[in-house]
Scaffold this active site. Structure first.
Site, PDB file in Angstrom:
ATOM      1  N   GLU A   1       0.820  -1.209   0.000  1.00  0.00           N
ATOM      2  CA  GLU A   1       0.000   0.000   0.000  1.00  0.00           C
ATOM      3  C   GLU A   1       0.851   1.255   0.000  1.00  0.00           C
ATOM      4  O   GLU A   1       1.874   1.329   0.677  1.00  0.00           O
ATOM      5  CB  GLU A   1      -0.929   0.005   1.221  1.00  0.00           C
ATOM      6  CG  GLU A   1      -1.907  -1.151   1.210  1.00  0.00           C
ATOM      7  CD  GLU A   1      -3.096  -0.934   2.125  1.00  0.00           C
ATOM      8  OE1 GLU A   1      -3.538   0.216   2.277  1.00  0.00           O
ATOM      9  OE2 GLU A   1      -3.589  -1.926   2.683  1.00  0.00           O
ATOM     10  N   ASP A   2       0.404   2.214  -0.798  1.00  0.00           N
ATOM     11  CA  ASP A   2       0.959   3.572  -0.773  1.00  0.00           C
ATOM     12  C   ASP A   2       2.441   3.605  -1.134  1.00  0.00           C
ATOM     13  O   ASP A   2       3.254   4.200  -0.424  1.00  0.00           O
ATOM     14  CB  ASP A   2       0.750   4.200   0.612  1.00  0.00           C
ATOM     15  CG  ASP A   2      -0.715   4.352   0.973  1.00  0.00           C
ATOM     16  OD1 ASP A   2      -1.564   4.181   0.100  1.00  0.00           O
ATOM     17  OD2 ASP A   2      -1.002   4.638   2.152  1.00  0.00           O
TER      18      ASP A   2
ATOM     19  N   CYS B   1      -6.483   4.883  -2.429  1.00  0.00           N
ATOM     20  CA  CYS B   1      -6.805   3.462  -2.447  1.00  0.00           C
ATOM     21  C   CYS B   1      -8.194   3.119  -2.974  1.00  0.00           C
ATOM     22  O   CYS B   1      -8.336   2.273  -3.871  1.00  0.00           O
ATOM     23  CB  CYS B   1      -6.624   2.879  -1.048  1.00  0.00           C
ATOM     24  SG  CYS B   1      -7.445   3.818   0.259  1.00  0.00           S
TER      25      CYS B   1
ATOM     26  N   ASP C   1      -0.775  -0.407  -4.537  1.00  0.00           N
ATOM     27  CA  ASP C   1      -2.175  -0.089  -4.863  1.00  0.00           C
ATOM     28  C   ASP C   1      -2.400   1.342  -5.316  1.00  0.00           C
ATOM     29  O   ASP C   1      -3.446   1.677  -5.856  1.00  0.00           O
ATOM     30  CB  ASP C   1      -3.088  -0.433  -3.681  1.00  0.00           C
ATOM     31  CG  ASP C   1      -2.899   0.495  -2.481  1.00  0.00           C
ATOM     32  OD1 ASP C   1      -1.832   1.133  -2.366  1.00  0.00           O
ATOM     33  OD2 ASP C   1      -3.815   0.572  -1.645  1.00  0.00           O
TER      34      ASP C   1
END
Length: 626
Positions: A47-48, A86, A248
């Site tokens: 993530e990120d 997201c 993501d």
């Protein structure tokens, strides 16, 4: 390059693999003898993350597992999420549909409704015999039940639970690098003094600390990737499984997540295709591909790998599998509401240049977002702006935006030299990208011009004949955002149009020209008294708040924000009050919203503190936990 002496396939697959041409730019790759059945597919998702990764040439990064995966596989150099956050991004990954085609999926944390004919990728794959698991992030921004589309979506979901001989598609997600992990400090090999601070940020201890912590979290994330790769080997499945590693959306450092620059949209993607399934890859292991890839291409790619026909409604192009498309030349991105703040941005890149169009140039990028401002670097940046100690480049984040931005990513990777007005030798690229963005928005029926909460939102509703004349609305919105005073008369005339979306953008155009249009106060008050659409009333009232009749505009915004109506409409009114010259008469109403646990409470907290003169970026704007 990457410092790893890797060969590169410059946006082409011609001559690298064989196969007869298929329609729609696809190529069929023949199956060699010995390859039967369907490949397993493993998605490892972080993530990120921007590509703060060694294989992408980052010398500070410590990512041995991803680097090894890249040496054994294909590294895609220019990969982009369709949204820099997201939830809209994951909507796209799940459905293969642009979130802005199915409002309100283009807003952060919304619930779009899917037409019955749009199927999610696990639904497609399960119909083809795959065992599909998700461990365990969902955040799909639409009304789907995870338990209905997956064989298992839980913290224990795993491919090992499938039936004997059954092919699997398994997703494992890690939050190690999620922005919330930067709310403290993470020690590791990278120290604050090691990092490079980009030109748009102040070179402060807080900024350096967050950059160093991010690198150290990426190293821990790489350990997660390594653990899953080793588990696959130990299970004896590596030779049968195509492995994807990707992030993501872009990164979460200041001006990345939620923003339409490369640091918000550019992601890592590495794919390892074992020898058994090499015929499903466009190039040999160890090569890089420069041609742009975006998340809209992931579902078509899964279907192509599994031998499933691509439905006509999916606009993406497969980059692996039995029907590999010709390389793309452009990747598109978008931003609308992010958390409690409204904006409207569209962008396109070819990997060399990035074009950005701001439809709300009167709103600064740096509208305080309670969750993001938990990062010390954001709080420090904003505090320095309020203290007047930033330079001209660092201040821009908190100031009104230009209508257009255009950057040469090769010479200006920080995206701070806007070439939109003086593109020089890049003039042809600018003109081409302007046109391509218009064509794209029309082709996907972009819902972004529809205010959130309108009955027009949605994949089906916005396609009803005559309901949403997009081409006309795009022209009016471009006039509105362009800011030319000469267009004020035409915009004022459109305030009486029959179409509420046209009236909304006409009112926005008048607002953008404030205070120069302050002489329209009487006409705006009259129009407000006749307007029955709440979205349009909000914009008219904000414009009125910049005139001698400001009290009437502020009172109307307070009435809408404080009444029992839909949350998106109340939030729009509260945002409008935030930018009114004097919202202080509404303080009592604002105080009633501060304890709301959703986005209303966050926006109200900032506004209440600003009115009282007590706002401090270092103090959390999140509601207290109960």
């Amino acid at each position: 390059m990457t410092g790893m002496n890797r060969r590169r396939a410059i946006g082409t697959i011609g001559g690298l693999v064989g196969g007869a041409a298929l329609p729609a730019g696809c190529r069929s790759i023949g199956e060699p003898s010995g390859a039967t059945g369907k490949p397993n597919i493993l998605w490892l998702v972080s993530e990120d993350n921007n590509p703060f990764i060694g294989a992408y040439g980052d010398r500070l990064a410590r990512t041995p597992n991803i680097d090894a995966l890249a040496r054994e596989g294909i590294l895609y150099r220019n990969v982009y999420s369709n949204a820099p956050v997201c939830a809209p991004s994951r909507f796209c990954l799940l459905t293969g549909i642009h979130p802005e085609s199915a409002g309100p999926a283009h807003h952060m944390r919304a619930e779009a409704t899917l037409p019955d004919f749009i199927r999610t990728y696990p639904d497609h794959l399960r119909s083809a015999g795959y065992y599909c698991t998700n461990n365990e992030k969902t955040d799909y921004n639409c009304r789907v039940e995870a338990g209905e589309i997956w064989d298992d979506s839980s913290a224990t979901a795993h491919y090992r639970n499938r039936a004997a001989g059954q092919p699997f598609m398994a997703v494992f997600n890690t939050e190690i690098t999620h922005e919330s992990r930067l709310f403290g400090s993470t020690d590791g090999a990278v120290r604050p003094e090691d990092v490079r601070v980009p030109a748009y940020l102040p070179d402060s201890p807080e900024v350096r600390r967050d950059y160093a912590s991010y690198y150290n979290l990426v190293e821990r994330m790489d350990d997660f990737i390594g653990e899953h790769l080793r588990a696959l080997e130990e299970a004896g499945l590596a030779d049968d499984t195509i492995v994807f590693y990707y992030s993501d959306n872009g990164g979460c450092l200041p001006r990345s997540k939620r923003y339409c620059y490369d640091e918000g949209l550019r992601c890592a993607l590495v794919v390892r295709v074992p020898d058994k399934w090499r015929h499903l890859a466009p190039v040999s292991p160890g090569l890089e591909i420069d041609a742009p890839v975006s998340f809209i291409d992931f579902v078509p790619t899964l279907l192509s790998l599994a031998g499933i026909a691509q439905p006509a409604e999916l606009p993406g192009k497969p980059f692996l599998g039995q029907r590999i498309a010709d390389p793309k030349t452009l990747a598109f991105g978008m931003r609308n509401r992010m958390d409690e703040r409204y904006d409207f941005i569209r962008t396109v890149t070819d990997g060399r240049y990035r074009y950005i169009r701001n439809y709300m140039p009167h709103r600064p990028l740096g509208q305080p977002v309670a969750f993001a401002w938990m990062l010390g670097s954001y709080a420090d940046w904003h505090a320095r702006f309020l203290a007047g100690t930033l330079d001209e480049v660092q201040r821009r984040f908190f100031e009104a935006k230009p209508h257009e931005e255009f950057y040469d990513l090769e010479s200006d990777p920080d995206e701070v030299v806007n070439l939109a007005e003086r593109p020089g030798r890049a003039a042809d690229a600018l003109a081409s990208m302007r046109a391509a963005l218009d064509q794209h928005m029309l082709a996907i029926n972009d819902n972004g011009f529809i205010p959130e909460g309108s009955w027009l939102e949605g994949y089906g509703a916005s396609r009803v004949a005559g309901a949403y004349p997009l081409e006309r609305i795009m022209g009016i919105a471009a006039m509105a955002a362009g800011g030319r005073q000469d267009d004020l008369g035409d915009l004022a005339a459109l305030l009486g149009d029959e179409d509420p979306t046209v009236r909304y953008w006409a009112a926005t155009g008048v607002l953008i020209r404030m205070p120069d249009a302050g002489g329209l106060g009487g006409a705006l008050r009259l129009r407000l008294s006749k307007e029955n659409d709440l979205h349009v009333r909000i914009v008219l009232a904000e414009a009125l708040s910049h005139t001698a009749l400001a009290a009437d505009g502020v009172a109307e915004l307070a009435r809408i924000a404080g009444r029992e109506t839909s949350e998106p409409i109340r939030l729009q009114a509260l945002n409008a009050l935030t930018f009114a010259p004097d919202p202080s008469p509404t303080l009592e109403m604002i105080d009633t919203l501060v304890n709301d646990t959703g986005y209303l409470g966050r926006a109200a907290t900032y506004l209440a503190r600003t009115i009282r003169g007590t706002f401090d970026p270092h103090i959390s704007m999140l509601p207290p936990r109960r």
